[in-house]
Design a protein around this motif. Structure first.
Motif, PDB file in Angstrom:
ATOM      1  N   PHE A 169      32.415  35.557  48.976  1.00 39.67           N
ATOM      2  CA  PHE A 169      33.413  36.038  47.883  1.00 39.67           C
ATOM      3  C   PHE A 169      32.537  36.129  46.625  1.00 39.67           C
ATOM      4  O   PHE A 169      32.933  37.290  45.952  1.00 39.67           O
ATOM      5  N   ASP A 170      31.451  35.377  46.181  1.00 30.82           N
ATOM      6  CA  ASP A 170      30.828  35.528  45.108  1.00 30.82           C
ATOM      7  C   ASP A 170      30.080  36.806  45.121  1.00 30.82           C
ATOM      8  O   ASP A 170      29.823  37.740  44.275  1.00 30.82           O
ATOM      9  N   ALA A 171      29.550  37.243  46.114  1.00 34.37           N
ATOM     10  CA  ALA A 171      28.669  38.327  46.361  1.00 34.37           C
ATOM     11  C   ALA A 171      29.471  39.779  46.079  1.00 34.37           C
ATOM     12  O   ALA A 171      29.018  40.680  45.327  1.00 34.37           O
ATOM     13  N   GLY A 172      30.918  39.658  46.278  1.00 37.34           N
ATOM     14  CA  GLY A 172      31.606  40.484  46.260  1.00 37.34           C
ATOM     15  C   GLY A 172      32.050  40.903  44.750  1.00 37.34           C
ATOM     16  O   GLY A 172      32.141  41.917  44.184  1.00 37.34           O
ATOM     17  N   ILE A 173      32.191  39.737  44.171  1.00 37.44           N
ATOM     18  CA  ILE A 173      32.312  39.584  42.643  1.00 37.44           C
ATOM     19  C   ILE A 173      31.046  40.231  41.694  1.00 37.44           C
ATOM     20  O   ILE A 173      31.156  40.985  40.903  1.00 37.44           O
ATOM     21  N   ALA A 174      29.809  39.789  42.332  1.00 32.62           N
ATOM     22  CA  ALA A 174      28.912  40.454  41.666  1.00 32.62           C
ATOM     23  C   ALA A 174      28.637  41.787  41.879  1.00 32.62           C
ATOM     24  O   ALA A 174      28.267  42.382  40.728  1.00 32.62           O
ATOM     25  N   ARG A 175      28.993  42.302  42.789  1.00 34.51           N
ATOM     26  CA  ARG A 175      28.773  43.873  43.168  1.00 34.51           C
ATOM     27  C   ARG A 175      29.888  44.801  42.372  1.00 34.51           C
ATOM     28  O   ARG A 175      29.651  45.457  41.780  1.00 34.51           O
ATOM     29  N   ALA A 176      31.024  43.950  42.115  1.00 31.03           N
ATOM     30  CA  ALA A 176      32.056  44.428  41.268  1.00 31.03           C
ATOM     31  C   ALA A 176      31.774  44.564  39.700  1.00 31.03           C
ATOM     32  O   ALA A 176      31.789  45.488  39.156  1.00 31.03           O
ATOM     33  N   LEU A 177      31.231  43.181  39.281  1.00 30.11           N
ATOM     34  CA  LEU A 177      30.783  43.215  38.042  1.00 30.11           C
ATOM     35  C   LEU A 177      29.619  44.260  37.791  1.00 30.11           C
ATOM     36  O   LEU A 177      29.564  44.943  36.562  1.00 30.11           O
ATOM     37  N   GLY A 178      28.767  44.173  38.526  1.00 29.07           N
ATOM     38  CA  GLY A 178      27.561  45.183  38.518  1.00 29.07           C
ATOM     39  C   GLY A 178      27.792  46.748  38.516  1.00 29.07           C
ATOM     40  O   GLY A 178      26.914  47.271  38.006  1.00 29.07           O
ATOM     41  N   ALA A 179      28.851  46.990  39.141  1.00 26.95           N
ATOM     42  CA  ALA A 179      29.121  48.394  39.325  1.00 26.95           C
ATOM     43  C   ALA A 179      30.522  48.731  38.474  1.00 26.95           C
ATOM     44  O   ALA A 179      30.858  49.921  38.594  1.00 26.95           O
ATOM     45  N   ALA A 180      30.615  47.929  37.618  1.00 31.01           N
ATOM     46  CA  ALA A 180      31.837  48.115  36.774  1.00 31.01           C
ATOM     47  C   ALA A 180      33.137  48.572  37.643  1.00 31.01           C
ATOM     48  O   ALA A 180      33.909  49.673  37.296  1.00 31.01           O
ATOM     49  N   ASP A 181      33.278  48.018  38.745  1.00 35.66           N
ATOM     50  CA  ASP A 181      34.367  48.343  39.782  1.00 35.66           C
ATOM     51  C   ASP A 181      35.712  47.805  39.420  1.00 35.66           C
ATOM     52  O   ASP A 181      36.009  46.575  39.819  1.00 35.66           O
ATOM     53  N   THR A 182      36.471  48.441  38.843  1.00 32.50           N
ATOM     54  CA  THR A 182      37.903  47.817  38.275  1.00 32.50           C
ATOM     55  C   THR A 182      38.664  47.525  39.662  1.00 32.50           C
ATOM     56  O   THR A 182      39.438  46.552  39.462  1.00 32.50           O
ATOM     57  N   GLY A 183      38.573  48.448  40.361  1.00 30.74           N
ATOM     58  CA  GLY A 183      39.559  48.356  41.685  1.00 30.74           C
ATOM     59  C   GLY A 183      39.322  47.162  42.504  1.00 30.74           C
ATOM     60  O   GLY A 183      40.222  46.519  42.844  1.00 30.74           O
TER      61      GLY A 183
END
Length: 238
Positions: A169-183
């Motif tokens: 779960f945390d890894a997914g959030i890290a990827r989203a924040l690092g990529a500015a992935d709003t979706g």
């Protein structure tokens, strides 16, 4: 329009006076937060909104000058959200926003007017996104300081004990924040976030809504770790 954002963790332990002997363990996180606030200042916003978690399912506003403290942790330390503009006496900053105020004081923020926005831990994803859209529309150049932690279930000694779902779960959030992935942030599982005690879920979805009008934002992950079994992330969007 949102022109910059910084996502920072919000444990009171980030404040050295609260952490006491454990203070050195979070020095890298503090340094990353300082760098993230530098990105906000460089964006020259006309308004800075500090978004953080609060109990309940609603939204709370804290005007510039609202006071907070860490006395609940046995520390005689007061903070204020920006300059004292004669805010009437009322509720104090919740701890998530108090940590944000401490970060701003620590870095000498004086670049733009600011206010705090508390987001209920149970607020539906759709309402979080809508709130972000409203914030972004408030000024020509808006910046967000988004306070929140990832899961609190990374180890046996974590506040929420060990949950095998926490690390992915945390890894997914890290990827989203690092990529500015709003979706990806919009799609965060509200129920799972609650079970994993991830206080950042609602604030991150506010960020996703605020960024909807500026697809050119790029993300950078500055810090990722889980001291004390809690996921702490620092990222910037600019």
């Amino acid at each position: 329009m949102l022109v910059a954002a910084a996502a920072c963790p919000c444990p009171p332990l980030l404040v050295p006076e609260v952490a006491v002997g454990a203070a050195p363990e979070l020095e890298a996180a503090r340094a990353a937060c300082t760098d993230a606030l530098g990105v906000l200042a460089a964006a020259r916003p006309g308004l800075l909104v500090v978004v953080g978690p609060v109990d309940g399912a609603g939204l709370e506003t804290y005007p510039e000058g609202t006071a907070g403290s860490f006395r609940g942790f046995g520390v005689d330390l007061d903070v204020r959200l920006g300059r004292d503009r004669g805010a009437t006496a009322g509720r104090e900053l919740p701890y998530g926003l108090a940590v944000g105020a401490w970060l701003l004081e620590r870095t000498g923020w004086a670049d733009a007017p600011l206010e705090g926005r508390g987001v209920g831990a149970a607020l539906a994803a759709e309402r979080c996104v809508e709130e972000g859209e409203r914030i972004a529309a408030r000024a020509e150049r808006v910046a967000l300081l988004v306070m929140g932690d990832a899961s609190a279930c990374r180890t046996l000694k974590a506040p929420g004990y060990l949950d095998e779902r926490a690390a992915p779960f945390d890894a997914g959030i890290a990827r989203a924040l690092g990529a500015a992935d709003t979706g990806a942030l919009r799609a965060l599982d509200t129920g799972l976030a609650r079970e994993l005690k991830a206080s950042g879920r609602a604030p991150w979805q506010v960020l996703a809504g605020a960024a909807a009008g500026n697809p050119s934002l790029e993300g950078a992950l500055l810090y990722e770790d889980a001291p004390y079994g809690v996921g702490y992330l620092v990222a910037t969007w600019s």
